[in-house]
Design a protein around this motif. Structure first.
Motif, PDB file in Angstrom:
ATOM      1  N   LYS A   1      40.770  38.104  28.012  1.00  0.00           N
ATOM      2  CA  LYS A   1      40.829  38.000  29.477  1.00  0.00           C
ATOM      3  C   LYS A   1      40.765  36.536  29.896  1.00  0.00           C
TER       4      LYS A   1
ATOM      5  N   THR B   1      35.087  39.053  29.630  1.00  0.00           N
ATOM      6  CA  THR B   1      33.897  39.030  30.480  1.00  0.00           C
ATOM      7  C   THR B   1      34.167  40.056  31.579  1.00  0.00           C
ATOM      8  N   LEU B   2      34.032  41.339  31.212  1.00  0.00           N
ATOM      9  CA  LEU B   2      34.637  42.368  32.054  1.00  0.00           C
ATOM     10  C   LEU B   2      33.729  42.943  33.132  1.00  0.00           C
TER      11      LEU B   2
ATOM     12  N   MET C   1      33.762  30.808  34.221  1.00  0.00           N
ATOM     13  CA  MET C   1      33.674  31.257  32.822  1.00  0.00           C
ATOM     14  C   MET C   1      34.390  32.571  32.572  1.00  0.00           C
ATOM     15  N   ASP C   2      35.126  33.061  33.575  1.00  0.00           N
ATOM     16  CA  ASP C   2      35.714  34.385  33.450  1.00  0.00           C
ATOM     17  C   ASP C   2      36.948  34.400  32.542  1.00  0.00           C
TER      18      ASP C   2
ATOM     19  N   LYS D   1      33.305  38.008  46.117  1.00  0.00           N
ATOM     20  CA  LYS D   1      31.976  37.986  45.522  1.00  0.00           C
ATOM     21  C   LYS D   1      31.000  37.271  46.448  1.00  0.00           C
TER      22      LYS D   1
ATOM     23  N   ASN E   1      39.051  48.145  44.107  1.00  0.00           N
ATOM     24  CA  ASN E   1      38.232  46.939  44.264  1.00  0.00           C
ATOM     25  C   ASN E   1      38.977  45.778  43.600  1.00  0.00           C
TER      26      ASN E   1
ATOM     27  N   ASP F   1      37.143  33.623  39.091  1.00  0.00           N
ATOM     28  CA  ASP F   1      37.105  34.964  39.687  1.00  0.00           C
ATOM     29  C   ASP F   1      36.282  34.940  40.966  1.00  0.00           C
TER      30      ASP F   1
ATOM     31  N   GLY G   1      29.746  43.179  35.137  1.00  0.00           N
ATOM     32  CA  GLY G   1      28.346  42.844  35.387  1.00  0.00           C
ATOM     33  C   GLY G   1      27.440  43.924  34.817  1.00  0.00           C
TER      34      GLY G   1
ATOM     35  N   ASP H   1      37.947  43.024  42.858  1.00  0.00           N
ATOM     36  CA  ASP H   1      37.099  42.280  41.929  1.00  0.00           C
ATOM     37  C   ASP H   1      37.107  42.902  40.528  1.00  0.00           C
TER      38      ASP H   1
ATOM     39  N   MET I   1      31.686  31.768  37.813  1.00  0.00           N
ATOM     40  CA  MET I   1      32.909  32.549  37.572  1.00  0.00           C
ATOM     41  C   MET I   1      34.085  31.711  37.057  1.00  0.00           C
TER      42      MET I   1
ATOM     43  N   GLU J   1      39.438  42.919  38.456  1.00  0.00           N
ATOM     44  CA  GLU J   1      40.760  42.354  38.169  1.00  0.00           C
ATOM     45  C   GLU J   1      41.019  42.191  36.678  1.00  0.00           C
TER      46      GLU J   1
HETATM   47  N1  BES Z   1      34.227  38.825  35.908  1.00  0.00           N
HETATM   48  C1  BES Z   1      33.532  39.916  36.474  1.00  0.00           C
HETATM   49  C2  BES Z   1      32.419  40.442  35.575  1.00  0.00           C
HETATM   50  C3  BES Z   1      31.287  39.484  35.326  1.00  0.00           C
HETATM   51  C4  BES Z   1      30.195  39.454  36.164  1.00  0.00           C
HETATM   52  C5  BES Z   1      31.316  38.645  34.228  1.00  0.00           C
HETATM   53  C6  BES Z   1      29.152  38.576  35.914  1.00  0.00           C
HETATM   54  C7  BES Z   1      30.266  37.783  33.978  1.00  0.00           C
HETATM   55  C8  BES Z   1      29.197  37.744  34.812  1.00  0.00           C
HETATM   56  C9  BES Z   1      34.499  41.069  36.734  1.00  0.00           C
HETATM   57  O1  BES Z   1      35.785  40.687  37.084  1.00  0.00           O
HETATM   58  C10 BES Z   1      33.956  41.838  37.891  1.00  0.00           C
HETATM   59  O2  BES Z   1      33.875  41.299  38.947  1.00  0.00           O
HETATM   60  N2  BES Z   1      33.575  43.083  37.636  1.00  0.00           N
HETATM   61  C11 BES Z   1      33.039  43.931  38.656  1.00  0.00           C
HETATM   62  C12 BES Z   1      33.658  45.296  38.518  1.00  0.00           C
HETATM   63  C13 BES Z   1      33.361  46.227  39.643  1.00  0.00           C
HETATM   64  C14 BES Z   1      33.998  45.718  40.917  1.00  0.00           C
HETATM   65  C15 BES Z   1      33.864  47.589  39.303  1.00  0.00           C
HETATM   66  C16 BES Z   1      31.533  43.984  38.463  1.00  0.00           C
HETATM   67  O3  BES Z   1      31.078  43.996  37.326  1.00  0.00           O
HETATM   68  O4  BES Z   1      30.822  43.973  39.468  1.00  0.00           O
END
Ligand code: BES
Ligand code: MN
Ligand code: ZN
Length: 500
Positions: free
Chosen positions: A268, A377-378, A290-291, A280, A348, A273, A380, A350, A288, A352
């Motif tokens: 990814k 980094t999919l 680091m995404d 967010k 959503n 992000d 949280g 986010d 982010m 992505e």
């Molecule tokens: N890049 C984030 C996940 C993430 C969060 C990685 C914190 C590292 C640290 C991902 O794209 C995301 O935002 N995921 C959402 C999914 C949700 C909207 C279903 C999440 O985890 O909140």
């Protein structure tokens, strides 16, 4: 920096600092008694006052007396002998290197290779020590003044003391392997640490191409026009909110015979992000950048594998985009047609990562890979489940998962399996499209993987959610705050297993 091996008696080596390991409570062996004597009872005094007892992480820096060959002797506490592992060896090596570099010592002799560790061989221990050195030596200083006060010394020459009957050839091979791995990890860390203003998708693509050229592997970029032509609808959906152009990076490494099916790595690559229209919160949004930790791990692994000349074929597919809110961004409720033909309802924006991975996982099938491993980094939710001590592993093939768990254990980049039972796929069914991109609050890491699984049905596949591992909020020896390069060590360990 030079890393070399040396044979001989530890106490008869000319060096600016000799580093010796001491197990908890075991400071009365022959070698240490001799040092104690040379230094006029200094060790006795330090142990009596409990300043140094050999506990894990303790250090005692002594100046060599007139009788000593070494100008300094650093005693390194190793903790209980029965608990000592490769993980501890890597950690204590990093602590020693960090301490010496901070004291402006760039050359020293590590008498650590002979330390006994159950179920390990000599080469493995050498590799671990050298990784400990290289990981401790890393910092991201691109934006820092060159003459910053208190900057640690640049390492110049690190010597490893091995016993007289040990194989120099084995040691040298292990050093070379560790140097390749270290260069892969540090490359990945640099990419993760690069700030979002510098790190456009194009920048990441150019870094990948330059690296590929440097190590002699094939590189190809698919730009927006080509992605449109081929129908990367999910990836382009994410990219459309950003002014910056998306790229699909494809790298091919051929170390095996041509007919051999490649192992595919997918990463990814969201260079920033912001969440898109599902924006967010401001707090920690800076992290982010680091995404693209999955992309970094895949690129770092390709670099290391090529430098090590692994005798396998590899293909890397890395979708790179930026996820921004704007007037051209996708909206919640939009429906995208992915490269596979499957339609996706975006609930959503986010969520992505899974969108860009859907198309990458579809694309990679054309290589007829023997296995596909994706890193991302999919979610949280993965941090909620496992914190910052393990990545989640899920997939459609138990044998592959087992191999990854083992590689993670050996390399000390740990994974923990979560289930992917078919019931979870119910949660991503959409009323208006084939799938939706969120499955609600429950089991967020698993429903994200269930979504990916819908696009990974043509091959053996495993998914590593490294959300909690790609970025270190707090620094420690061997891992300064920031990008970790997590995944490179475990993947290389896995790939080396695949060559045997
Ligand atoms: N890049 C984030 C996940 C993430 C969060 C990685 C914190 C590292 C640290 C991902 O794209 C995301 O935002 N995921 C959402 C999914 C949700 C909207 C279903 C999440 O985890 O909140
Ligand atoms: Mn997101
Ligand atoms: Zn993301």
């Amino acid at each position: 920096m030079k890393i070399t091996v040396k044979k001989g008696n530890a106490l008869e080596q000319k060096t600016s600092c000799l580093v010796l390991g001491v197990f908890a409570g075991k400071y009365k062996n022959e070698q240490l008694s001799q040092i104690n004597q040379q230094l006029g009872g200094a060790l006795d005094r330090a142990t009596r006052s409990k300043e140094f007892t050999g506990g894990k992480g303790e250090t005692l820096l002594l100046h060599g007396g007139s009788q000593a060959f070494a100008e300094r002797i650093l005693l390194l506490g190793l903790g209980k002998e029965s608990l000592f592992s490769l993980r501890s060896l890597r950690q204590v090596t990093s602590s020693a290197v960090k301490l010496l570099a901070e004291k402006q010592l760039g050359s020293f002799l590590l008498a650590l290779p002979q330390l006994p560790i159950k179920k390990t061989d000599f080469g493995e221990r050498i590799q671990t020590i050298v990784e400990g050195v290289l990981l401790a030596d890393y910092r991201y200083d691109r934006y820092l003044p060159k003459d910053k006060p208190g900057k640690p010394a640049v390492l110049d020459h690190v010597e490893l003391l091995i016993s007289a009957n040990a194989s120099t050839a084995t040691a040298k091979a292990a050093i070379e392997a560790a140097e390749a791995i270290g260069s892969g990890v540090c490359f990945a860390r640099d990419l993760v640490n690069a700030p979002g203003n510098l790190k456009s998708p194009e920048y990441l693509a150019m870094q990948a191409v330059a690296m590929a050229e440097q190590v002699g592997i094939k590189a190809k970029l698919l730009d927006r026009r080509e992605l449109e032509r081929q129908g990367f609808g999910a990836m382009l959906g994410v990219a459309q909110g950003s002014e910056r152009e998306p790229y699909l990076i494809v790298l091919e490494y051929q170390g095996g015979i041509e007919a051999e099916q490649p192992i595919a790595l997918v990463g990814k690559g969201v260079t920033f992000d912001a969440g898109g229209i599902s924006l967010k919160p401001a707090e920690k949004m800076d992290e982010m950048k680091m995404d693209m930790g999955g992309a970094a791990a895949v690129l770092g692994t390709m670099k290391a594998a090529a430098e090590m000349r692994l005798t396998i074929n590899l293909v890397a597919v890395v979708p790179v985009v930026e996820n921004m809110p704007s007037g051209t961004a996708i909206r919640p409720g939009d429906i995208l047609t992915s490269l596979s033909g499957k339609t996706i309802e975006v609930l959503n924006t986010d969520a992505e990562g899974r969108l860009i991975l859907a198309d990458a996982l579809t694309y990679v099938a054309r290589y007829q890979p023997s296995v596909v491993i994706d890193l991302a980094t999919l979610t949280g939710a993965c941090i909620v489940a496992l914190g910052n001590h393990a990545a989640a592993v899920l997939g459609n093939h138990s044998g592959l998962i087992r191999q990854l768990l083992k590689a993670g254990e050996r390399s000390d980049e740990r994974f923990w399996q979560l289930p992917l039972w078919e019931e979870y796929s119910e949660l991503i069914k959409s009323d208006f499209a084939d799938v939706k991109n969120t499955g609600g609050r429950a089991a967020g890491t698993i429903t994200a993987a269930a979504f990916l699984q819908a696009f990974a049905d043509k091959y053996k596949w495993a998914h590593l959610d490294i959300a909690g591992m790609a970025w270190a909020e707090q620094g420690k020896a061997g891992q300064p705050k920031g990008g970790t390069g997590f995944g490179v060590r475990a993947l290389i360990e896995y790939l080396r297993g695949a060559t045997k």
